[in-house]
Design a protein around this motif. Structure first.
Motif, short mmCIF file in Angstrom:
data_model
loop_
_atom_site.label_atom_id
_atom_site.label_comp_id
_atom_site.label_asym_id
_atom_site.label_seq_id
_atom_site.Cartn_x
_atom_site.Cartn_y
_atom_site.Cartn_z
N THR A 134 1.67 1.82 -5.87
CA THR A 134 0.58 2.82 -5.82
C THR A 134 -0.70 2.17 -6.35
N THR A 172 -1.34 -1.20 -1.16
CA THR A 172 -1.16 0.04 -1.91
C THR A 172 -0.69 1.13 -0.96
N HIS A 190 5.23 9.44 -4.53
CA HIS A 190 4.42 9.40 -5.75
C HIS A 190 4.08 10.83 -6.12
N LEU A 200 6.60 5.40 -8.48
CA LEU A 200 6.94 5.46 -7.06
C LEU A 200 8.46 5.50 -6.96
#
Ligand SMILES: [Zn+2]
Length: 330
Positions: A134, A172, A190, A200
């Motif tokens: 993330t 990402t 997420h 995650l």
């Protein structure tokens, strides 16, 4: 030093003596060049493998290998989840994959920015393997990894951390949450700030296996230093709605969906007890005495972590009470 030693050998040793010393030197330096051994991997689903770490804190003996990692073998490649605590741990995970399948590793996923989960990234990056996390994990690594690397080096020693460099994920999580890769469909989840700001979870639809990262601990007291505990509880409620049959927690043995409940109960009882102490006007130190949770005393890390967790939650509740921002250290 080496030049001096060579010259000493020439001047002081006959031929057989020189050969003997070279043989000794070769054996002394071999470990530095030897490929890391593969780690024990357990197949726990269709193409799903986990490398479990025993419950422990990072020490020179365990080389910092205290969190689980794993991999999913697809039609034409492999997806690895978490890279380990240092470069050689990352190498060992790659050696483990190679022992199971000749298929190439197509992607590494970092579940969150804690050092034991991401400091093996350099072993993957130097092979050109993309790394996904993330955006919050990337930001947190950028901010904290230099300190985390130094701190882990203190815990496990220079030798274990040799060759370790911070390598940030180069991909990402986009707006889409389903990743189709190597013939597998992975749901990347997420849920906001929970165990850390970047958590995650990876759900493999084909095998119904969930890699939860440290959102789920089994039989161990969770680390709360970067946590938002109410966000974490909310995330666990979202995880509970997933149709997973196999759980690979961040720490502890493989389980099922039923194993989500104990960590949720720990967090929720911790909040209730600390909140009660806060509302009675007790200090954070007094709250430690008042928020003992004997039900969890047998979990690994209770003596070392529970008191710190009480203090963390106390200051969370104080911030919430004062209308401040939720969340742990950012
Ligand atoms: Zn963690």
């Amino acid at each position: 030093m080496f030049r001096w030693f060579s010259s000493w050998l020439r001047n002081n040793c006959r031929l057989h003596c020189r050969r003997w010393w070279r043989f000794v030197l070769l054996w002394l330096t071999l470990p530095a060049f030897a490929a890391p051994a593969a780690l024990p991997a357990e197949q726990i689903g269709d193409g799903v493998f986990a490398i479990f770490a025993p419950p422990a804190d990072a020490t020179p003996e365990n080389l910092g290998r205290v969190v689980n990692s794993g991999f999913i073998v697809g039609d034409d490649g492999v997806i690895v989840i978490d890279s380990g605590a240092n470069h050689r741990h990352g190498e060992a995970i790659l050696a483990t994959v190679a022992q199971v399948t000749p298929k190439p590793v197509k992607l590494l996923i970092n579940t969150h920015p804690h050092p034991q989960n991401v400091l093996g990234n350099s072993a993957f990056a130097e092979r050109g393997i993309p790394i996904l996390a993330t955006a919050a994990t990337v930001a947190a690594m950028n901010e904290r990894c230099p300190t985390c690397l130094a701190s882990l080096r203190q815990s496990v020693g220079d030798e274990a951390m040799r060759g370790t460099r911070i390598r940030l994920p180069d991909r990402t999580l986009g707006s889409g949450q389903v990743l189709e890769i190597a013939g597998r469909r992975l749901r990347l989840l997420h849920f906001g700030h929970g165990h850390t700001e970047g958590d995650l979870a990876v759900f493999d639809e084909g095998s119904a296996a969930l890699f939860s990262g440290d959102l789920i601990y089994r039989g161990q007291i969770p680390h709360l230093s970067e946590a938002d505990t109410s966000g974490w509880i909310a995330a666990l409620d979202q995880v509970a709605m997933l149709p997973f049959r196999i759980l690979i927690p961040g720490r502890g043995a493989a389980g099922t969906a039923a194993d989500l409940a104990p960590v949720r109960r720990y967090l929720s009882e911790l909040r209730q007890r600390v909140s009660a102490a806060y509302r009675e006007g007790r200090s954070a130190d007094e709250a430690i005495q008042l928020a003992e949770l004997p039900e969890f005393a047998a979990w690994h890390g209770y003596a070392a972590r529970h008191g710190r967790n009480v203090q963390h939650v106390y200051f969370e509740i104080e911030r919430e009470d004062m209308g401040g921002q939720r969340g742990g250290r950012r």
